[in-house]
Design an enzyme around this catalytic site. Sequence first.
Site, PDB file in Angstrom:
ATOM      1  N   HIS A   1     -24.487 134.950 -27.641  1.00  0.00           N
ATOM      2  CA  HIS A   1     -24.638 133.756 -26.819  1.00  0.00           C
ATOM      3  C   HIS A   1     -25.037 134.097 -25.388  1.00  0.00           C
ATOM      4  O   HIS A   1     -25.586 133.261 -24.677  1.00  0.00           O
ATOM      5  CB  HIS A   1     -23.355 132.927 -26.820  1.00  0.00           C
ATOM      6  CG  HIS A   1     -23.162 132.146 -28.084  1.00  0.00           C
ATOM      7  ND1 HIS A   1     -22.567 132.678 -29.193  1.00  0.00           N
ATOM      8  CD2 HIS A   1     -23.527 130.884 -28.433  1.00  0.00           C
ATOM      9  CE1 HIS A   1     -22.545 131.770 -30.164  1.00  0.00           C
ATOM     10  NE2 HIS A   1     -23.139 130.675 -29.729  1.00  0.00           N
ATOM     11  N   GLY A   2     -24.754 135.297 -24.944  1.00  0.00           N
ATOM     12  CA  GLY A   2     -25.165 135.660 -23.594  1.00  0.00           C
ATOM     13  C   GLY A   2     -24.438 136.884 -23.082  1.00  0.00           C
ATOM     14  O   GLY A   2     -23.329 137.195 -23.523  1.00  0.00           O
TER      15      GLY A   2
END
Lengths: 493, 492
Positions: B341-342
């Site tokens: 997701h990051g």
Amino acid sequence: MKISKTERLQERAKRKSYFAAKQALKTILLLLIYLLFFSFAGNGIAVPGTSLVLSFKPYAELFTFKGPIENTKADALIASYLAGDKSADGSPTRENVFINPVHDGVSPLDNFFEALTSDAPHRLIRVAHYGDSQLEGDRITMQIRERLQKAFGGSGYGFVPISDIATPISYERTSTENLIKYNVFSQKLSAGIPYGLSGTAYKFVYQMNMKEGMTADSLRSDTATVATTQSDTIKRFSGASASFRFTRNKSFNTASLLFGRVTGPTEIAITGDNGIELFKGSLNDNISYQENELNRLVLPAEKMQRNCKITFAGDNSTVFYGLYLDPDKDVQVDNYSIRGHSGNGLLLLNEQFSRLQLQYLDTKLVILQYGGNTVPYIDNVKEKKYIKDMYSSVIMKIRKIIMAKAYEGEYRTYPGLTMVRDALRETALENGCAFWDVFEMMGGENSILKWSEKGLAAKDGHFSISGEEVVARELVKQIEREYAVYKKRKGDS
Amino acid sequence: MPAFFDGFYNAWLSKSPNLLMAPSVQFVLLVTGVYLLYVLFYKSSTVKRNLLLVFSLYFYYRLAGTGILALLVIAIVDYLSAQKIHASPTIAGRRFWYVLSITVCLSLLFISKYLPAIPGADMFLTVGRAYGWVSIIGISYYVFKSIGYVTDLYRGVIEKPEENFPVYLLYLSFFPSIVAGPIARAREFLPQLHEPESFTQAKASEGFWLIASGIFKKVVIADFIAVNFLDKVFESPQYFSGTEGLITLFIVPMQVFYDFSGYTDIALGVALLFGFTLKNNFNQPFRSLSVTDFWRRWHITLLDWLYDNVYNPLTFSLRSLRTAGIIIGIIVTFFLSGLWHGASVVFIVWGLLHACWLILEVLTKRLRGPVAPGKTSFGQKLWAALSFLFIAATFVLFKSTTLDIALQIGSKILQGFSLNTFQKWMTEYAAVGIVIVLGYVLHFLPNAWYGKAKNYFAGRSWYMQATILAVLFYIIYQFGAVSAKPFIYLEF
């Protein structure tokens, strides 16, 4: 030429598929025609019996496809602002951002500047900062207060609401849920009861109807003694209180609680650290409190510098107008914010009653920071006129109360923003007020996106803490610049 | 004339991430234009496929600019690697090409997504930003598609590699799903690019229905809540009360769900209009009875990928460790899920928190007993409620840009609830309150009801469908925020 069964089946599948796709295409094209049709509705379609107007994107806007949003002006301005006070490069010029026109040798801000240069000893000059959620919880105002006090002296917190939905940033406050904030916008007082200069008033209640989400007013004394209990629908309270914790080391010399006429026994107690009693008094002991429309209770400021809890008790709540924590002299800035408000509620202020407050509050400059709750609903000339008329009435109202000359306005980005900005600027200048154009200060059209990119604001237009610092710094910088112009003007004349 | 060309370039050729902002009329016009050609060339599958490919590449170029080079490099390397893996007579040879392919994919993903987050990467950031190589939109999705394809081939799940390069490139770049999924498995999607026509009137109606549903979810629920309340809380949590913090806790899951689910519906609907079926990412996730159940209903295609390529192989190789092997599998899978997701501590903590709860569920599985449909015990319902609270709390973390913001909101929540403040909130945010209630009600309605509504719509003639859609879009527009917000999952 013979074709196989498989090829025939494939051909049939293709035809079936073609037919379905053609139908889908027809649906899409008809849908597009409908969307185009909606665009010709001009100012929208009013829903009878309501104030609702249904509208769609105008034709021109529907087919305007812009590339990436660029705003080099906003980029340069943000860089300049973030570089801090030292850099003036790229700062907007006073001609297009801060307008303080001089007519017959007098500018709208002169009233404030005269007070600053006055030789009168122990004089506290107040600035009233009105606005919406951009300011609530002392936001932006705190920054302006600190900067003005740094420039011209002063300390304290100014107006302190005893209850509010917003959490303040300059101090900590906890209020019991039965201490109700009324205001000129969303939760109004009964007819005939005046609001404070802040546009708010506070009352405590002894019972709340939890099921219906309504607050009932005070009960008779036989129920007032009931301890906090909960029944199915009614919750009762034995008193109300507001606790404060002041941590910013902004000492104050006076602490005043403003309230209206006392119509029944009302006890007020103030306790400090570890519950030590700092003050206890009964409002109805003082005959004048029962005669005056507005009263001031002076509290022991020296004992309230860090922690204090104000407890209220009585049969029938007096209307309170908030605390004022001030220095003896120099400058104080009051935060008068109401969430969602666009300023027109100030028309409900009672002029006579507000003037009574000015006996205690020497307000010399009024900053009106509105527009954000107006802009989304404005998109034509007719509405622009409505805005002009509305703010013109608000200015006249404030002027009648304060008999002063100072006024400014401010907005945030929306499609109809320039129209509202123009309306406010025209209204302010036509009414002899100064005008601060935050839209231009930010960099003009779509600059909110750049501010958002740099963490200075949310995309919905609310400033972040860093953004608030920039806004406050620029406003005070403009005021100081005007002050220098004023002094030069006075020196020259 | 130069001004005209400038205008034309800015409007139709420049990089424009806003192209996907719902509802973007430009996007609708572009898709309609392509669709018109798609119908005209109905006789030739090759022309239609190539038309779709050209448009997909154009679409991605508009969104990612020169970031499209990463897509092309990955497509070429993986296409060639796949051929080599298939042709290689030795295991070592197969492994070499497999590792090479994975290395290239992960390297590009790392450079675009994770290198900028490493301290001291300023030099790269300056150059990378200038050329558009930082945070390339959609890269996480097509890298996973590509890795999944090569892995399936390497393991023999797919028997033969795709021989037609444009088809493989279309699989990676298929425009409805390139920026935020669903992550289609190659073995499920590639055959659709070859099979004879299967487009029907029913599929078209379902496509329209899904698009309308997606726009409704996005504009009326997700954006409305975000713009009118949630963004303010996450922007400046210090200004909000404990009651508002608590309200936030219950709003966040719905906002993220309707945002992502809205995007997914639009993607599925557009794909259906072109005759392709993508797997749905959601199945009423907040009806889950546990967090394990939640992960079977939320972002299903990502979890499918992680299950196929991380969890399953890992737990299989650690099977001798029994429960410990499962625990390791969960930790690694959800650590990677967070990282996917990051490159942020927030997402890693989020992933690991979910791992912890899942481990707890593994360890208490016997205690909680088996779940039979419609026969949940009180304890299981209680567990479902606790799981929902956990999921909601972790969504607060998920939506926070920094840990500090999440902690601030958390501390606000702990300040407790005040009925007075709640009443004030209901007065001031009445519209948000109504939309939230609507969101919850719609989420918990029986699936069959949606089926009936869809069937009713599909049963109408094409002009009735267009009229229904037009009225619906007009109403949706009235709820629209002044400026549409980007889809949350475009950021990953």
